[in-house]
Design a protein around this motif. Structure first.
Motif, short mmCIF file in Angstrom:
data_model
loop_
_atom_site.label_atom_id
_atom_site.label_comp_id
_atom_site.label_asym_id
_atom_site.label_seq_id
_atom_site.Cartn_x
_atom_site.Cartn_y
_atom_site.Cartn_z
N ILE A 105 -4.59 75.87 86.27
CA ILE A 105 -5.35 75.43 86.62
C ILE A 105 -6.85 75.59 86.04
O ILE A 105 -7.62 74.54 85.97
CB ILE A 105 -5.68 76.30 88.08
CG1 ILE A 105 -4.58 76.62 89.09
CG2 ILE A 105 -7.01 75.84 88.70
CD1 ILE A 105 -4.08 75.03 89.60
N SER A 125 -10.76 68.28 94.61
CA SER A 125 -9.86 69.49 95.63
C SER A 125 -8.76 69.88 94.47
O SER A 125 -8.24 69.10 93.67
CB SER A 125 -9.24 68.79 96.52
OG SER A 125 -10.10 68.94 97.66
N GLY A 126 -8.75 70.95 94.33
CA GLY A 126 -7.57 71.93 93.55
C GLY A 126 -7.90 71.95 92.26
O GLY A 126 -7.01 72.31 91.35
N LYS A 129 -12.09 75.37 91.42
CA LYS A 129 -13.60 75.83 91.68
C LYS A 129 -13.60 77.18 92.50
O LYS A 129 -14.53 77.92 92.17
CB LYS A 129 -14.52 74.81 92.54
CG LYS A 129 -14.45 73.40 92.00
CD LYS A 129 -15.11 72.23 92.94
CE LYS A 129 -14.43 72.13 94.15
NZ LYS A 129 -13.18 71.55 94.12
N HIS A 299 -18.52 70.31 97.96
CA HIS A 299 -18.20 68.73 97.91
C HIS A 299 -19.20 67.95 98.49
O HIS A 299 -19.39 66.62 98.57
CB HIS A 299 -16.81 68.53 98.88
CG HIS A 299 -15.68 69.09 98.34
ND1 HIS A 299 -15.04 68.49 96.99
CD2 HIS A 299 -14.68 70.11 98.59
CE1 HIS A 299 -14.06 69.36 96.69
NE2 HIS A 299 -13.78 70.05 97.65
N1 ATP Z 1 -3.55 82.81 94.63
C1 ATP Z 1 -2.73 81.57 94.26
N2 ATP Z 1 -1.72 81.66 94.13
C2 ATP Z 1 -1.21 80.28 93.91
N3 ATP Z 1 -1.99 79.18 93.81
C3 ATP Z 1 -3.09 79.21 94.01
C4 ATP Z 1 -3.74 80.64 94.31
N4 ATP Z 1 -4.97 80.23 94.32
C5 ATP Z 1 -5.15 79.07 94.12
N5 ATP Z 1 -4.15 78.37 93.82
C6 ATP Z 1 -3.98 77.02 93.60
O1 ATP Z 1 -4.73 76.75 92.50
C7 ATP Z 1 -5.33 75.57 92.67
C8 ATP Z 1 -6.88 75.59 92.74
O2 ATP Z 1 -7.35 76.24 93.88
P1 ATP Z 1 -8.91 76.27 94.31
O3 ATP Z 1 -8.84 76.85 95.53
O4 ATP Z 1 -9.68 77.14 93.06
O5 ATP Z 1 -9.30 74.74 94.23
P2 ATP Z 1 -10.59 74.03 94.66
O6 ATP Z 1 -11.28 73.33 93.59
O7 ATP Z 1 -11.60 75.13 95.19
O8 ATP Z 1 -10.23 73.14 95.64
P3 ATP Z 1 -10.80 72.66 97.16
O9 ATP Z 1 -11.66 71.82 96.52
O10 ATP Z 1 -9.80 71.96 97.69
O11 ATP Z 1 -11.30 73.96 97.84
C9 ATP Z 1 -4.70 74.87 94.07
O12 ATP Z 1 -3.75 73.93 93.54
C10 ATP Z 1 -4.19 76.13 94.67
O13 ATP Z 1 -3.18 75.76 95.59
#
Ligand code: ATP
Length: 350
Positions: A105, A125-126, A129, A299
């Protein structure tokens, strides 16, 4: 002291109050958090203040506010302007990596949050962040790389006792209020648990903080009796409340995870303005928690425009662009252009 406060107390609170340390251990179920275990242990308060010795030429609140207003120097990542003086850096992520299983990530993320800053973290997304917020807050440990809190490297997670002089609060997207507690109990939770304030004092302070976020006569309601926007405002009130009987209030960095998600445009504006208003650093607003800086994951374009001054764009595990908010829509960076326009054509693939 690193003290996680505000809405983060829903997940975990570590407060070093004299010689008693209260530690709650959370169990996570997605973004729902339940306390399963409550443990009190005695610890020796360590002499760690040296790590936060204030630099010279400070402002009235002990820190010099850095101006990030030189747009000509921040268009591209490679030429982003960085002040040479690091004395006002409150939080620094240095080459942070984080994977979940096979998913890589974060792949080398570095940035600084300085005193006085209002920073937005944006990206598809994902892209990690929320993960970086949790790493800053000490809820997740990086696989590689370091987090420095006021120049002191964090070792381990939130139970780390070696860091002092900054509170870090995380306001969850879901507001994360305790369903079975009233608004008063939610907002005053940290004080009921960890301060020597009387119930009347706390109650008065709760009312003051609720008024600061524009809420009146809701103290006895349960979260289920509030709208989504009201819940977010209650979460904000909880994040800015602090023990007024303490002589010195440590500055706080507030981390907001999508604070306006799911709100209508006007409710979003209310929350965006509140985020700004609790950040102001004059005598009057020290009453509201001494919020030195904040970071917003969002977002929403309105939140980007209204609530933050500087942006960090995360994509594919890295920071691909940084700049001032007003540069966001005029950037020549193709990733930023695609994200800003919402186009399906471009380097970002879904
Ligand atoms: N505890 C965890 N265990 C496994 N995978 C995780 C965990 N936390 C996050 N992920 C994965 O890591 C990736 C990033 O997640 P994160 O929530 O940080 O993204 P984000 O940029 O905040 O997304 P969004 O804008 O959709 O909220 C995603 O694919 C999520 O499924």
């Amino acid at each position: 002291m690193v003290s996680l406060s505000g809405s983060l107390l829903s997940s975990l609170t570590v407060t070093n109050a004299g010689s008693n340390r209260f530690t709650r251990f959370p169990l996570y179920n997605s973004k729902m958090i339940h306390f399963r275990c409550y443990k009190r242990k005695k610890v020796q308060r360590k002499a760690v203040r040296a790590c936060v010795a204030p630099p010279p030429n400070l402002g009235s609140d002990g820190w010099s506010a850095t101006k990030f207003n030189d747009p000509s120097k921040s268009e591209n990542l490679s030429t982003v302007w960085e002040p040479e003086d690091n004395s006002d850096v409150l939080i620094e992520c240095r080459d942070v990596y984080k994977s979940f299983g096979e998913k890589h990530i974060l792949r080398g993320v570095s940035f600084k949050i300085r005193h006085g800053e209002a920073v937005g973290i944006i990206g598809p997304s994902g892209t990690g962040k929320s993960t970086i917020l949790k790493i800053i807050a000490g809820l997740l440990a990086p696989d590689k790389g370091e987090v420095y809190i006021r120049g002191k490297k964090r070792v381990g997670l939130i139970s780390d006792e070696e860091i002092s002089g900054l509170r870090i609060g995380l306001v969850f997207q879901s507001a994360a209020l305790f369903d079975s507690l009233t608004v008063r109990e939610n907002v005053g939770f940290l004080l009921y648990e960890n301060s020597s304030m009387s119930e009347d004092q706390i109650s008065e302070l709760v009312t003051e903080n609720l008024a600061a976020v524009g809420l009146k006569d809701v103290e006895d309601r349960l979260p289920s009796e509030l709208s989504g926007g009201m819940k977010k405002r209650v979460a904000l009130a909880r994040s800015i409340i602090f023990d007024t009987t303490k002589e010195a209030i440590e500055p706080e960095v507030l981390l907001y995870d999508e604070p306006t998600a799911g709100l209508d445009p006007i409710a979003s504006t209310v929350v965006e303005d509140l985020i700004r208003s609790v950040h102001m650093k004059d005598e009057a607003t020290v009453k509201l928690g001494n919020i030195a800086s904040y970071v917003v994951v969002t977002h929403q374009h309105s939140t980007i425009r209204r609530a933050v001054d500087r942006l960090i764009f995360l994509y594919d595990g890295k920071i691909v662009w940084q700049g001032m908010t007003h540069e966001f829509t005029t950037s020549s960076n193709s990733i930023v252009q695609q994200f800003a326009s919402g186009s399906l054509d471009g380097p970002i693939r879904y």
